[in-house]
Design an enzyme around this catalytic site. Structure first.
Site, PDB file in Angstrom:
ATOM      1  N   ASP A 182       1.881   0.077  -4.677  1.00  0.00           N
ATOM      2  CA  ASP A 182       0.234   0.119  -6.132  1.00  0.00           C
ATOM      3  C   ASP A 182       0.152   1.484  -6.454  1.00  0.00           C
ATOM      4  O   ASP A 182      -0.199   1.673  -7.656  1.00  0.00           O
ATOM      5  CB  ASP A 182      -0.851  -0.546  -4.825  1.00  0.00           C
ATOM      6  CG  ASP A 182      -1.224   0.916  -3.875  1.00  0.00           C
ATOM      7  OD1 ASP A 182       0.057   1.465  -3.373  1.00  0.00           O
ATOM      8  OD2 ASP A 182      -2.493   0.630  -3.020  1.00  0.00           O
ATOM      9  N   HIS A 183       0.377   2.493  -5.586  1.00  0.00           N
ATOM     10  CA  HIS A 183      -0.024   3.577  -6.177  1.00  0.00           C
ATOM     11  C   HIS A 183       0.958   4.926  -4.736  1.00  0.00           C
ATOM     12  O   HIS A 183       1.471   4.444  -4.085  1.00  0.00           O
ATOM     13  CB  HIS A 183      -1.061   4.265  -6.179  1.00  0.00           C
ATOM     14  CG  HIS A 183      -1.975   4.054  -4.904  1.00  0.00           C
ATOM     15  ND1 HIS A 183      -1.602   5.171  -3.901  1.00  0.00           N
ATOM     16  CD2 HIS A 183      -2.687   2.895  -4.840  1.00  0.00           C
ATOM     17  CE1 HIS A 183      -3.150   3.984  -2.498  1.00  0.00           C
ATOM     18  NE2 HIS A 183      -3.564   3.322  -3.187  1.00  0.00           N
ATOM     19  N   GLU A 223       0.806  -0.800   0.273  1.00  0.00           N
ATOM     20  CA  GLU A 223      -0.214  -0.269   0.389  1.00  0.00           C
ATOM     21  C   GLU A 223       0.768   1.379  -0.095  1.00  0.00           C
ATOM     22  O   GLU A 223       1.665   0.966   0.823  1.00  0.00           O
ATOM     23  CB  GLU A 223      -1.054  -0.307   1.537  1.00  0.00           C
ATOM     24  CG  GLU A 223      -1.840   1.687   1.794  1.00  0.00           C
ATOM     25  CD  GLU A 223      -2.685   1.206   0.786  1.00  0.00           C
ATOM     26  OE1 GLU A 223      -3.422   0.912  -0.547  1.00  0.00           O
ATOM     27  OE2 GLU A 223      -2.945   2.047  -0.085  1.00  0.00           O
ATOM     28  N   THR A 277      -6.092   0.582  -5.370  1.00  0.00           N
ATOM     29  CA  THR A 277      -5.291  -0.265  -5.223  1.00  0.00           C
ATOM     30  C   THR A 277      -5.507  -1.463  -6.746  1.00  0.00           C
ATOM     31  O   THR A 277      -5.028  -2.302  -6.443  1.00  0.00           O
ATOM     32  CB  THR A 277      -5.393  -0.794  -4.163  1.00  0.00           C
ATOM     33  OG1 THR A 277      -4.661   1.007  -3.352  1.00  0.00           O
ATOM     34  CG2 THR A 277      -5.186  -1.899  -4.061  1.00  0.00           C
ATOM     35  N   HIS A 298      -1.709   3.302   4.639  1.00  0.00           N
ATOM     36  CA  HIS A 298      -2.834   4.116   3.878  1.00  0.00           C
ATOM     37  C   HIS A 298      -2.693   5.524   4.427  1.00  0.00           C
ATOM     38  O   HIS A 298      -2.199   5.281   5.815  1.00  0.00           O
ATOM     39  CB  HIS A 298      -4.140   2.878   4.144  1.00  0.00           C
ATOM     40  CG  HIS A 298      -5.273   3.417   3.388  1.00  0.00           C
ATOM     41  ND1 HIS A 298      -5.934   4.651   2.945  1.00  0.00           N
ATOM     42  CD2 HIS A 298      -5.373   2.689   1.922  1.00  0.00           C
ATOM     43  CE1 HIS A 298      -6.575   4.615   2.032  1.00  0.00           C
ATOM     44  NE2 HIS A 298      -6.587   3.577   1.735  1.00  0.00           N
TER      45      HIS A 298
HETATM   46  C1  GP9 Z   1      -8.231  -1.822   0.756  1.00  0.00           C
HETATM   47  C2  GP9 Z   1      -7.117  -1.144  -0.348  1.00  0.00           C
HETATM   48  C3  GP9 Z   1      -7.285   0.626   0.042  1.00  0.00           C
HETATM   49  O1  GP9 Z   1      -8.472  -3.454   0.225  1.00  0.00           O
HETATM   50  O2  GP9 Z   1      -6.208  -2.064  -0.609  1.00  0.00           O
HETATM   51  O3  GP9 Z   1      -7.497   0.812  -1.673  1.00  0.00           O
HETATM   52  P1  GP9 Z   1      -6.992   1.657  -1.442  1.00  0.00           P
HETATM   53  O4  GP9 Z   1      -8.124   2.860  -0.644  1.00  0.00           O
HETATM   54  O5  GP9 Z   1      -5.848   2.325  -1.465  1.00  0.00           O
HETATM   55  O6  GP9 Z   1      -7.771   1.858  -2.906  1.00  0.00           O
END
Ligand code: GP9
Length: 422
Positions: free
Chosen positions: A266-267, A45, A89, A206
């Site tokens: 992921d980003h 994340e 994500t 996150h």
């Molecule tokens: C929650 C996680 C967060 O399952 O994958 O997703 P995001 O808010 O970063 O898209």
């Protein structure tokens, strides 16, 4: 010039033949080193590339990732970009596994939940693997529980399968996630005499990156205390620690030497389109915190049998993950089509075509960044040399811009037509 960049009606026979040719398996460097080995992929994340090998007030922010990158057998891709659509994500996962552009209408996992796909989980299954996904949050978030069936996962170990002994923000902490997932990996190891594919998605780092006091391991410089950056450094340092413990556990359980381990972000974490955050980051890093720096995520691949260590500087994105991994794993994509390239062996010019935080038609290459104007008028786009930041004339890059739109439209057609079901 305002142009029509909407969808295409069909793919021509020539288009299909060209895409098939592009998706063909070509032997080259590192081909097949992972054949028959387990594959563990960790999608982290908000892991941005700038934290790699980064020191804050003399403290190493990601010591465990840095150690892994330096280890024999590791490939580090330091010019690798995120590729997202509306599903954030979940689109990072989708693009990574399928080498298709994500939908810009709805999260791809929702809009195309019933489509047929032939991405990484399916290809590995066709070659004798068992494929499971792991995430310490609600199974239906981003429609994962439904989408994973057609993505090819045989089991989704989600929040309901973990003991929520410790949570931060969204859910289960990364330390607990990895610790408890080890039980499932041991169950998977050798199950039905098959190698396994474990896809693991972390959560703790996150946004807004607020960590409890006891997990704030770094001393943050006073001016960054309680800023988005200060909080992010604490959170990503915690996640790095959790990954370090997981790697030690893999070694202790005898899984490390028999598994390809992949880690990528992921980003982004900090948005360069927010003027205050951009200034904060530019002042902090000492170089412009622009779209290119913001969208860059690290990709690390550790191959136990590889007696080499390499940093791969070729530009690429999540779109290139599948062909790159298929080369390493030594398996062909016999049923699908891929829009990415094998970042280890491809010798042509590659590009990245972001559609979030930059409009469709924007492009990043090794040399330039073309950012489409919000008014949709091509001449008003911003183009600059990525190294010198010198501003360039957009009209000199109109062919590249058109090529990128064509690519995205072809990929979108594949989704809309449920092409692989035909
Ligand atoms: C929650 C996680 C967060 O399952 O994958 O997703 P995001 O808010 O970063 O898209």
């Amino acid at each position: 010039m305002k142009e029509d960049i909407t969808n295409i009606e069909t793919l021509t026979i020539t288009d299909i033949a060209e895409l098939k040719k592009r998706s063909e398996f070509v032997e080259g460097k590192y081909t097949g080193l992972g054949k028959g080995k387990n594959l563990i992929v960790i999608q982290v994340e908000s892991l941005q590339n700038f934290v790699i090998d980064h020191f804050h007030e003399g403290q190493e922010v990601t010591p465990n990732l840095n150690r892994l990158i330096r280890e024999e057998g590791s490939l580090y891709f330091n010019n690798y970009y995120q590729q997202l659509g509306r599903g954030n994500t979940s689109d990072a996962e989708f693009v990574t596994h399928n080498s298709l552009y994500p939908s810009m209408e709805e999260p791809t996992y929702t809009q195309y939940v019933d489509n047929t796909f032939y991405g990484l989980p399916w290809i590995l299954r066709d070659n004798g693997y068992i494929a499971w996904a792991f995430h310490g949050y609600k199974k239906d978030f981003w429609n994962r529980d439904k989408a994973y069936l057609n993505q090819g996962f045989q089991r989704f170990v989600s929040e309901e399968d973990y003991d929520l002994t410790e949570t931060i923000g969204f859910g289960l902490t990364d330390v607990e996630f990895f610790k408890q997932s080890m039980g499932y990996l041991k169950e998977l190891d050798g199950l039905d005499d098959k190698p396994f594919y474990a896809f693991m998605i972390t959560l703790t780092s996150h946004n807004p990156f607020k960590m409890p006091e006891k997990y704030k391991y770094l001393n943050i410089k006073a001016e960054y205390e309680d800023t988005l950056l200060g909080n992010y450094l604490q959170a990503i340092h915690y996640t790095d620690k959790a990954i370090g413990q997981f790697i030690e556990d893999l070694k202790r359980e005898g899984l490390y030497d028999n598994s390809i381990l992949v880690i990528y972000g992921d980003h982004f974490a900090i948005n360069s389109l927010n003027k205050d955050d951009q200034k904060l980051m530019t002042d902090y890093l000492g170089y412009p915190y622009d779209l290119d720096e913001m969208l860059k995520i690290p990709l690390i691949i550790h191959i136990p049998s590889l007696e080499a260590n390499e940093t791969i500087t070729r530009i690429g994105s999540a779109l290139d993950f599948l062909p790159t991994m298929l080369n390493i794993m030594g398996y062909k994509n016999e049923k699908g089509l891929m829009f990415g390239v094998d970042l280890i062996n491809y010798e042509g010019e590659n590009f990245v075509a972001p559609q979030t935080y930059a409009l469709k038609g924007s492009i990043i290459t090794d040399e330039i960044l073309l950012e489409m104007s919000r008014d949709g008028i091509f001449e008003n786009s911003r183009v600059y040399n990525i190294k010198t930041r010198e501003l360039l004339n957009p009209l000199d890059f109109i062919e590249k811009h058109k090529m990128v739109i064509e690519e995205i439209n072809k990929s979108e057609y594949i989704l809309k037509a449920d092409f692989f079901a035909q």
